[in-house]
Design a protein around this motif. Structure first.
Motif, PDB file in Angstrom:
ATOM      1  N   PHE A  57       0.805  -1.212   0.000  1.00 57.34           N
ATOM      2  CA  PHE A  57       0.000   0.000   0.000  1.00 57.34           C
ATOM      3  C   PHE A  57       0.845   1.273   0.000  1.00 57.34           C
ATOM      4  N   ARG A  58       2.091   1.135  -0.413  1.00 60.79           N
ATOM      5  CA  ARG A  58       2.955   2.299  -0.574  1.00 60.79           C
ATOM      6  C   ARG A  58       2.473   3.062  -1.816  1.00 60.79           C
ATOM      7  N   PRO A  59       2.473   4.404  -1.776  1.00 64.11           N
ATOM      8  CA  PRO A  59       2.022   5.179  -2.939  1.00 64.11           C
ATOM      9  C   PRO A  59       2.788   4.802  -4.208  1.00 64.11           C
ATOM     10  N   GLY A  60       2.059   4.617  -5.279  1.00 69.28           N
ATOM     11  CA  GLY A  60       2.653   4.292  -6.571  1.00 69.28           C
ATOM     12  C   GLY A  60       2.911   2.815  -6.805  1.00 69.28           C
ATOM     13  N   VAL A 103       2.896  -6.792  -5.813  1.00 68.84           N
ATOM     14  CA  VAL A 103       3.405  -7.296  -4.532  1.00 68.84           C
ATOM     15  C   VAL A 103       2.892  -8.713  -4.292  1.00 68.84           C
ATOM     16  N   ILE A 104       1.643  -8.960  -4.627  1.00 69.48           N
ATOM     17  CA  ILE A 104       1.049 -10.295  -4.475  1.00 69.48           C
ATOM     18  C   ILE A 104       1.850 -11.326  -5.276  1.00 69.48           C
ATOM     19  N   ALA A 105       2.188 -10.991  -6.518  1.00 73.50           N
ATOM     20  CA  ALA A 105       2.938 -11.921  -7.363  1.00 73.50           C
ATOM     21  C   ALA A 105       4.364 -12.114  -6.847  1.00 73.50           C
ATOM     22  N   LEU A 154       1.594   3.601   6.271  1.00 73.76           N
ATOM     23  CA  LEU A 154       0.448   2.907   5.664  1.00 73.76           C
ATOM     24  C   LEU A 154      -0.642   3.941   5.460  1.00 73.76           C
ATOM     25  N   PRO A 155      -1.252   3.996   4.291  1.00 75.36           N
ATOM     26  CA  PRO A 155      -2.289   5.002   4.079  1.00 75.36           C
ATOM     27  C   PRO A 155      -3.503   4.749   4.962  1.00 75.36           C
ATOM     28  N   VAL A 156      -4.153   5.816   5.330  1.00 77.35           N
ATOM     29  CA  VAL A 156      -5.359   5.730   6.136  1.00 77.35           C
ATOM     30  C   VAL A 156      -6.545   5.992   5.222  1.00 77.35           C
ATOM     31  N   PHE A 157      -7.534   5.148   5.297  1.00 76.84           N
ATOM     32  CA  PHE A 157      -8.706   5.299   4.464  1.00 76.84           C
ATOM     33  C   PHE A 157      -9.848   5.835   5.310  1.00 76.84           C
ATOM     34  N   ALA A 158     -10.598   6.751   4.757  1.00 70.92           N
ATOM     35  CA  ALA A 158     -11.727   7.338   5.473  1.00 70.92           C
ATOM     36  C   ALA A 158     -13.017   6.943   4.775  1.00 70.92           C
TER      37      ALA A 158
END
Length: 120
Positions: A26-29, A35-37, A65-69
Motif C-alpha cells: 500500500f505504498r504510494p505508486g 506485490v502479491i505476485a 500505511l495510508p489511512v482510508f476514510a
C-alpha cells in the motif's frame, strides 16, 4: 524442463512479515497485484491482514500505511443566490431558475431571508 509454480500448502506468516508486506503493497505508486505476485501471497490474505491491522489485531507499527476514510455522498444543494451590488445601493439577487429580486442595501436581513426561502 523447468516447472515453475507456487509453493503448495499453508504458510505461516509472522506479524512482522505481514506488516512488511502490507507496507510494501500500500505504498504510494505501488500496485498491490505486483506485490502479491512477487511475495506469492493471495490477494485475500493481503486484504484480511489490512482489516486485522485496522482492527488492531496485528502487533507492531507500520510506517506510512495510508489511512482510508469513509465517505458519504450527500445530495447536492442548489447553488447559492448571487448578490450583485450596484453603486446606487440597490442589490439584485438572481436565483437559480431566472428569478430576480431587487432590494435596497438597508433591507431587513430576516425579512429578506424569509422571502428568499419561499422563492427557492
Amino acid at each position: 524442463m523447468e516447472v515453475v509454480g507456487r509453493v503448495s500448502g499453508r504458510r505461516r506468516w509472522s506479524d512482522a512479515e505481514k506488516l512488511e508486506i502490507l507496507a510494501e503493497a500500500f505504498r504510494p505508486g505501488v500496485r498491490v497485484c505486483d506485490v502479491i505476485a512477487r511475495r506469492e501471497v493471495s490477494s485475500s490474505l493481503i486484504y484480511t491482514w489490512r482489516k486485522q491491522l485496522h482492527e488492531g489485531r496485528l502487533a507492531g507499527v507500520v510506517p506510512s500505511l495510508p489511512v482510508f476514510a469513509k465517505v458519504r455522498v450527500a445530495e447536492s444543494s442548489p447553488p447559492a443566490p448571487q448578490l450583485v451590488a450596484g453603486s446606487s445601493g440597490l442589490i439584485q439577487i438572481e436565483l437559480p431558475g431566472g428569478v430576480r429580486v431587487s432590494v435596497n442595501a438597508d433591507v431587513d436581513a430576516d425579512a429578506l431571508s424569509r422571502v428568499l426561502s419561499v422563492l427557492r
